[in-house]
Enzyme design. Structure first.
Site, PDB file in Angstrom:
ATOM      1  N   TYR A 261      -8.126  -3.919  -4.792  1.00 18.99           N
ATOM      2  CA  TYR A 261      -7.116  -3.261  -3.952  1.00 18.99           C
ATOM      3  C   TYR A 261      -5.804  -3.213  -4.729  1.00 18.99           C
ATOM      4  O   TYR A 261      -5.411  -4.206  -5.350  1.00 18.99           O
ATOM      5  CB  TYR A 261      -6.904  -4.054  -2.649  1.00 18.99           C
ATOM      6  CG  TYR A 261      -5.812  -3.494  -1.779  1.00 18.99           C
ATOM      7  CD1 TYR A 261      -6.102  -2.560  -0.785  1.00 18.99           C
ATOM      8  CD2 TYR A 261      -4.483  -3.871  -1.971  1.00 18.99           C
ATOM      9  CE1 TYR A 261      -5.085  -2.019  -0.006  1.00 18.99           C
ATOM     10  CE2 TYR A 261      -3.463  -3.326  -1.196  1.00 18.99           C
ATOM     11  CZ  TYR A 261      -3.783  -2.407  -0.205  1.00 18.99           C
ATOM     12  OH  TYR A 261      -2.775  -1.864   0.561  1.00 18.99           O
TER      13      TYR A 261
ATOM     14  N   GLU B  72      -1.496   3.835  -2.136  1.00 19.54           N
ATOM     15  CA  GLU B  72      -2.528   2.813  -1.901  1.00 19.54           C
ATOM     16  C   GLU B  72      -3.851   3.256  -2.509  1.00 19.54           C
ATOM     17  O   GLU B  72      -4.352   4.334  -2.196  1.00 19.54           O
ATOM     18  CB  GLU B  72      -2.706   2.578  -0.399  1.00 19.54           C
ATOM     19  CG  GLU B  72      -3.662   1.426  -0.094  1.00 19.54           C
ATOM     20  CD  GLU B  72      -3.905   1.250   1.401  1.00 19.54           C
ATOM     21  OE1 GLU B  72      -4.360   2.209   2.058  1.00 19.54           O
ATOM     22  OE2 GLU B  72      -3.627   0.151   1.919  1.00 19.54           O
TER      23      GLU B  72
END
Ligand code: GDP
Ligand code: MN
Length: 386
Positions: free
Chosen positions: A109, A197
């Site tokens: 992530y 993101e």
């Protein structure tokens, strides 16, 4: 403003980050044609909606070859996807993206956002990618790494190293990951993004680092500097009432509750929402009509609130400073001439031209319940809709 995954990947690629090759289309015919240009037998078909969690909701399909594309595209296009980010009403798929697939070894992530508290840019990284990062934050907070970086033209190698440390990569892979961090940083600064993101950022079995999913948000207040980014806006993905509100420069966010709120000032709007909750109900919207709102703007705002089928009562809470109470009152009366207000309406006015405003409302013939302070206003509207 949000953009689609395929648009975000296009931008990331321009800034030098690795993304899979892909094509997008609005129709099945088009996607079949465009997919021919891809260099792989297997393909990944991805629904393009402004929400994550598509994988679990059936919005990401791995296809063995192009012969499966027609059927799967027909299935997906026009389908309603309900993910943990769309809310219960879901989102209809109106565009498709097809990519060359990746062999995933590990999923990470990586995100970047403005950290208001420290006036810096925060990079958040984790070796637990691909899943809901909020869950990871709750269950394994030590698996999440936050590095705060100064606003600058570029990011230092040292900061990049700190961001990717948690991925525990081999040296050449680390260099690739650092390059992606640099690309994201540059994109973030250049384009006035408010969030980038990548979930997941992957390490492939061939040892490459690739952005497999991408989400970018932009600062609306800076869009005037980036017409090419504004052009990426997809109105299909936005709430129609919010689009209408933005035409009148109203700060309106639709919510799921039953009490419509019309307030001036963002702080007062937040306080009004809080106090509605305190009395046991939920606000139907956030709405700040702004400091110097005209009666036309007030009138549009009220029409937008009334158009929400969930609204069972309306609370108008105005503190007249720059905004004058009589202007507000006239706006309410004008709106009521055009659309019928058939839910209870509580009005609390205070400040500049309060007397004039009250007079206009009293003489309007409208059924208005007045309140003198915020507490009693919230209590009254909550009791009215019981
Ligand atoms: P999201 O569910 O909306 O966040 O969509 P993502 O783009 O993140 O995809 C969800 C999941 O699908 C990823 O975490 C991967 O596990 C899987 N996935 C997506 N693309 C590929 C691919 O090219 N190869 C493989 N093996 N899995 C993929
Ligand atoms: Mn994802």
């Amino acid at each position: 403003m949000n953009i689609h995954e395929h648009q975000a990947k296009e931008l990331l690629k321009k800034y030098g980050a690795n993304v899979p090759n892909g094509v997008f289309a609005l129709t099945v015919k088009d996607i079949l044609e465009k997919a021919k240009s891809l260099n792989s037998q297997k393909l990944v078909l991805k629904a393009q909606i402004h929400a994550g969690g598509r994988g679990k909701a059936g919005g990401v399909k791995i296809l063995n070859d192009i012969s499966e594309l027609e059927k799967e595209s027909n299935n997906l296009l026009g389908k309603k996807l309900i993910t943990h980010q769309t809310g219960p009403s879901g989102k209809i798929v109106k565009r498709l993206y097809v990519e060359e697939p990746s062999d995933i070894d590990k999923e990470f992530y990586l995100s970047c956002l403005v950290d208001r508290g420290s006036s810096k840019i925060a990079f958040i990284s984790s070796d637990q990618g691909g899943m809901d990062i909020e869950e990871v934050a709750k269950k394994n907070p030590n698996k999440i790494n936050t590095i705060k970086v100064d606003f600058n033209k570029s990011i230092s190698d040292l900061d990049c190293e700190k961001v990717i440390e948690i991925f525990d990569l081999k040296p050449d892979q680390s260099l690739e990951a650092m390059n992606i961090v640099k690309s994201i940083y540059k994109l973030f600064i250049d384009l006035d993004a408010s969030m980038v993101e990548i979930n997941p950022l992957i390490l492939t079995k061939q040892g490459k680092i690739i952005c497999l999913d991408a989400k970018i948000n932009f600062d609306d207040n800076a869009l005037f500097r980036h017409p090419e980014i504004s052009a990426l806006r997809d109105l299909n993905e936005e709430d129609p009432t919010e689009i209408e509100a933005s035409k009148y420069d109203l700060s309106y966010i639709k919510l799921d509750g039953s009490i419509g709120c019309m307030v001036n000032g963002a702080g007062l709007a937040m306080a009004t929402m809080d106090i509605i909750k305190l009395y046991g109900e939920e606000p139907a919207n956030f709405l700040d009509v702004g400091g110097g709102a005209s009666k036309e703007k007030v009138s549009e705002a009220l029409k937008i609130i009334i158009s929400d089928k969930n609204v069972k009562g309306i609370l108008i809470n105005i503190f007249g400073g720059i905004m004058k109470c009589d202007v507000l009152a006239q706006g309410v009366v004008d709106a009521a001439k055009e659309v019928k207000i058939n839910v209870p309406l509580v009005v609390r006015l205070a400040g500049t031209n309060f007397e004039k405003g009250k007079d206009i409302l009293d003489k309007s013939g409208l059924k208005i319940i007045s309140a003198t302070d915020l507490n009693s206003a919230a209590e009254k509207i909550v009791n009215e809709i019981k």
